[in-house]
Design a protein around this motif. Structure first.
Motif, mmCIF file in Angstrom:
data_model
loop_
_atom_site.group_PDB
_atom_site.id
_atom_site.type_symbol
_atom_site.label_atom_id
_atom_site.label_comp_id
_atom_site.label_asym_id
_atom_site.label_seq_id
_atom_site.Cartn_x
_atom_site.Cartn_y
_atom_site.Cartn_z
ATOM 1 N N LEU A 107 -42.633 -8.033 36.750
ATOM 2 C CA LEU A 107 -44.158 -6.723 36.542
ATOM 3 C C LEU A 107 -43.537 -6.119 35.596
ATOM 4 O O LEU A 107 -42.073 -5.635 36.254
ATOM 5 N N PHE A 108 -44.388 -5.836 34.988
ATOM 6 C CA PHE A 108 -43.755 -4.882 34.268
ATOM 7 C C PHE A 108 -44.562 -3.642 34.028
ATOM 8 O O PHE A 108 -45.600 -3.521 34.299
ATOM 9 N N GLN A 109 -43.759 -2.658 34.538
ATOM 10 C CA GLN A 109 -44.170 -1.421 35.235
ATOM 11 C C GLN A 109 -44.838 -0.888 33.881
ATOM 12 O O GLN A 109 -43.863 -0.985 33.287
ATOM 13 N N TRP A 110 -46.142 -0.097 34.532
ATOM 14 C CA TRP A 110 -46.848 0.875 33.328
ATOM 15 C C TRP A 110 -46.024 2.297 33.009
ATOM 16 O O TRP A 110 -45.259 3.035 33.969
ATOM 17 N N THR A 111 -46.265 2.116 31.865
ATOM 18 C CA THR A 111 -45.690 3.576 31.312
ATOM 19 C C THR A 111 -46.638 3.465 29.799
ATOM 20 O O THR A 111 -47.052 3.218 30.230
ATOM 21 N N PRO A 112 -46.849 4.596 29.503
ATOM 22 C CA PRO A 112 -47.890 5.348 28.555
ATOM 23 C C PRO A 112 -48.070 3.768 27.360
ATOM 24 O O PRO A 112 -49.295 4.375 26.965
ATOM 25 N N ALA A 113 -47.056 3.420 27.046
ATOM 26 C CA ALA A 113 -47.391 3.043 25.600
ATOM 27 C C ALA A 113 -47.669 1.273 26.191
ATOM 28 O O ALA A 113 -48.390 1.017 25.768
ATOM 29 N N LEU A 114 -47.241 0.974 27.605
ATOM 30 C CA LEU A 114 -47.656 -0.084 27.448
ATOM 31 C C LEU A 114 -49.405 0.021 28.474
ATOM 32 O O LEU A 114 -49.488 -1.526 27.814
ATOM 33 N N ARG A 115 -49.455 0.354 28.726
ATOM 34 C CA ARG A 115 -50.622 1.434 29.657
ATOM 35 C C ARG A 115 -52.557 1.291 27.855
ATOM 36 O O ARG A 115 -52.798 0.574 28.110
ATOM 37 N N CYS A 116 -51.455 1.560 26.985
ATOM 38 C CA CYS A 116 -52.281 2.216 25.335
ATOM 39 C C CYS A 116 -51.717 0.847 25.241
ATOM 40 O O CYS A 116 -52.860 -0.058 24.429
ATOM 41 N N ALA A 117 -51.191 0.036 24.663
ATOM 42 C CA ALA A 117 -51.895 -1.249 24.117
ATOM 43 C C ALA A 117 -52.449 -2.151 24.888
ATOM 44 O O ALA A 117 -52.620 -3.402 24.643
ATOM 45 N N VAL A 118 -51.808 -2.453 25.894
ATOM 46 C CA VAL A 118 -53.397 -3.321 27.044
ATOM 47 C C VAL A 118 -54.536 -3.077 27.208
ATOM 48 O O VAL A 118 -55.275 -3.761 26.449
ATOM 49 N N ASP A 119 -54.701 -1.510 27.110
ATOM 50 C CA ASP A 119 -56.249 -1.463 26.780
ATOM 51 C C ASP A 119 -56.252 -1.565 25.834
ATOM 52 O O ASP A 119 -58.088 -1.747 25.237
ATOM 53 N N THR A 120 -55.387 -1.943 24.296
ATOM 54 C CA THR A 120 -56.247 -1.935 23.162
ATOM 55 C C THR A 120 -56.479 -2.990 22.774
ATOM 56 O O THR A 120 -57.049 -3.522 22.553
ATOM 57 N N CYS A 121 -55.350 -4.103 23.945
ATOM 58 C CA CYS A 121 -55.719 -5.833 23.815
ATOM 59 C C CYS A 121 -57.530 -5.447 24.526
ATOM 60 O O CYS A 121 -58.058 -6.633 24.467
ATOM 61 N N ARG A 122 -57.431 -5.592 25.148
ATOM 62 C CA ARG A 122 -59.067 -5.216 26.313
ATOM 63 C C ARG A 122 -60.202 -4.522 25.417
ATOM 64 O O ARG A 122 -60.798 -5.531 25.529
ATOM 65 N N GLY A 123 -59.766 -3.902 24.472
ATOM 66 C CA GLY A 123 -60.630 -3.334 23.560
ATOM 67 C C GLY A 123 -61.032 -4.278 22.496
ATOM 68 O O GLY A 123 -62.478 -3.971 22.298
ATOM 69 N N LEU A 124 -59.982 -5.192 22.218
ATOM 70 C CA LEU A 124 -60.573 -6.073 20.773
ATOM 71 C C LEU A 124 -60.837 -7.197 21.261
ATOM 72 O O LEU A 124 -61.116 -7.861 20.378
ATOM 73 N N ARG A 125 -61.244 -7.134 22.483
ATOM 74 C CA ARG A 125 -61.797 -9.138 22.799
ATOM 75 C C ARG A 125 -63.641 -9.407 22.515
ATOM 76 O O ARG A 125 -64.346 -7.571 22.312
ATOM 77 N N ARG A 126 -63.814 -9.980 21.817
ATOM 78 C CA ARG A 126 -64.560 -9.853 20.929
ATOM 79 C C ARG A 126 -66.334 -9.979 22.419
ATOM 80 O O ARG A 126 -67.511 -10.153 22.106
ATOM 81 N N LYS A 127 -65.586 -10.726 23.604
ATOM 82 C CA LYS A 127 -67.177 -11.433 24.009
ATOM 83 C C LYS A 127 -66.080 -10.683 25.537
ATOM 84 O O LYS A 127 -65.195 -10.181 25.834
ATOM 85 N N PRO A 128 -66.724 -9.455 26.010
ATOM 86 C CA PRO A 128 -66.753 -8.975 27.010
ATOM 87 C C PRO A 128 -66.226 -9.555 28.421
ATOM 88 O O PRO A 128 -65.949 -9.148 29.542
ATOM 89 N N SER A 129 -67.473 -10.908 28.026
ATOM 90 C CA SER A 129 -66.679 -12.238 29.666
ATOM 91 C C SER A 129 -65.895 -12.554 29.376
ATOM 92 O O SER A 129 -65.058 -13.286 30.390
ATOM 93 N N GLU A 130 -64.888 -12.331 28.175
ATOM 94 C CA GLU A 130 -63.785 -13.009 28.056
ATOM 95 C C GLU A 130 -62.491 -12.597 28.806
ATOM 96 O O GLU A 130 -62.244 -11.282 28.964
ATOM 97 N N SER A 131 -61.832 -13.570 29.768
ATOM 98 C CA SER A 131 -61.399 -13.233 30.198
ATOM 99 C C SER A 131 -59.043 -13.092 29.933
ATOM 100 O O SER A 131 -58.574 -12.058 29.970
ATOM 101 N N ARG A 132 -59.385 -13.432 28.690
ATOM 102 C CA ARG A 132 -57.860 -13.405 28.059
ATOM 103 C C ARG A 132 -57.720 -12.205 27.186
ATOM 104 O O ARG A 132 -58.848 -11.895 26.502
ATOM 105 N N LEU A 133 -56.576 -11.875 26.932
ATOM 106 C CA LEU A 133 -56.532 -11.124 26.010
ATOM 107 C C LEU A 133 -56.431 -10.943 24.802
ATOM 108 O O LEU A 133 -56.843 -10.327 23.779
#
Length: 299
Positions: free
Chosen positions: A202-228
């Motif tokens: 469990l990688f606990q949230w830090t500002p850097a980790l939260r930002c990186a994950v949000d960036t990955c989520r935003g780059l998904r081609r399809k909103p329905s896609e579950s994988r990052l």
């Protein structure tokens, strides 16, 4: 067995025919003595087929591909041999002539599994691979520096930049990175059950980790896609190679970033072994600690 010109003969598919005599009873006795040792024998290629059918499906996808590739390389060399005819000298010859010492070690490890399959099938009693010393392997020492990562990222597509940024924070293996999905994102952090060892991290949230994950989520081609990162390992390999071809510095591998994370974790006083999901500090230090250690001179 054939009767020809007043006598009985044993005619194998390979080799010369054997005269069994003119008396039918004596011929049958000799025939059984010749044939009995080969009844139930199977060439190693057939054992490989059984291993692929029974054991390969139980492996992880990445391991499955590696084992199948190893068997593809082993089959032309060992496939036509009888299992009992495989000796340590044949294995040593393969290790010497393969041309890729580390890959040869991995392939002989698979051959050892195949020979174990032959033992389970009752074809042999001894696994000759266990009597062989493998090629010496030196731990990889490539140390990737921050300026190199920054320069390389300039040549990467946006999704690969996001991939690298997240890997630099977690040090996850490539397979675990590619399996990351929305289901890994929890309120208390990024939860990962590693594919190789089954470690629960469990990688606990830090500002850097939260930002990186949000960036990955935003780059998904399809909103329905579950994988990052909806891409295969081969697709990642191709994208990495294209970016590396444009990069003008010394090349480095995707897995070198995992070692970089381990080295930096040690420098920060963190538990690199737990972070990488290893079972012992020895594995971490032998294969992943590459950074230059900072020491104080004697006063």
């Amino acid at each position: 067995m054939y009767f020809d010109h007043g006598a009985y003969y044993f005619v194998p598919k390979e080799g010369k025919k054997t005269h069994l005599g003119r008396n039918y009873g004596e011929a049958i006795t000799k025939y059984v003595a010749l044939v009995q040792p080969v009844i139930g024998r199977q060439r190693l290629s057939a054992v490989m087929d059984d291993y692929v059918k029974e054991k390969i499906p139980t492996k992880k996808p990445r391991t499955r591909d590696d084992y199948l590739d190893a068997i593809r390389r082993l089959r032309p060399i060992f496939g036509e041999m009888w299992p009992e005819d495989v000796e340590p000298k044949h294995i040593y010859q393969y290790l010497r002539l393969r041309g890729a010492p580390v890959r040869a070690n991995r392939e002989i490890a698979v051959l050892s599994n195949v020979m174990q399959q032959a033992i389970e099938m009752g074809l042999v009693n001894i696994n000759p691979c266990r009597q062989v010393r493998r090629n010496r392997e030196s731990p990889r020492v490539r140390e990737v520096l921050d300026p190199e990562v920054v320069a390389f990222i300039l040549h990467c597509p946006e999704w690969l930049k996001a991939y690298i940024e997240l890997k630099m924070l977690t040090g996850l293996r490539q397979g675990d990175m590619l399996r990351l999905g929305l289901f890994n994102i929890r309120d208390d952090g990024l939860f990962v059950e590693t594919g190789k060892r089954g470690k629960r991290l469990l990688f606990q949230w830090t500002p850097a980790l939260r930002c990186a994950v949000d960036t990955c989520r935003g780059l998904r081609r399809k909103p329905s896609e579950s994988r990052l990162f909806p891409i295969t390992a081969s697709g990642l390999k191709s994208a990495w190679a294209r970016a590396m071809n444009k990069y003008e510095g010394d090349g480095f591998a995707e897995n070198d970033l995992r070692a970089k994370v381990a080295s930096e974790a040690i420098d920060l006083g963190l538990d690199a072994t737990s972070m990488l999901g290893h079972s012992s500090d020895a594995v971490t230090r032998r294969h992943y600690i590459r950074g230059t250690r900072k020491v104080s001179p004697l006063k």
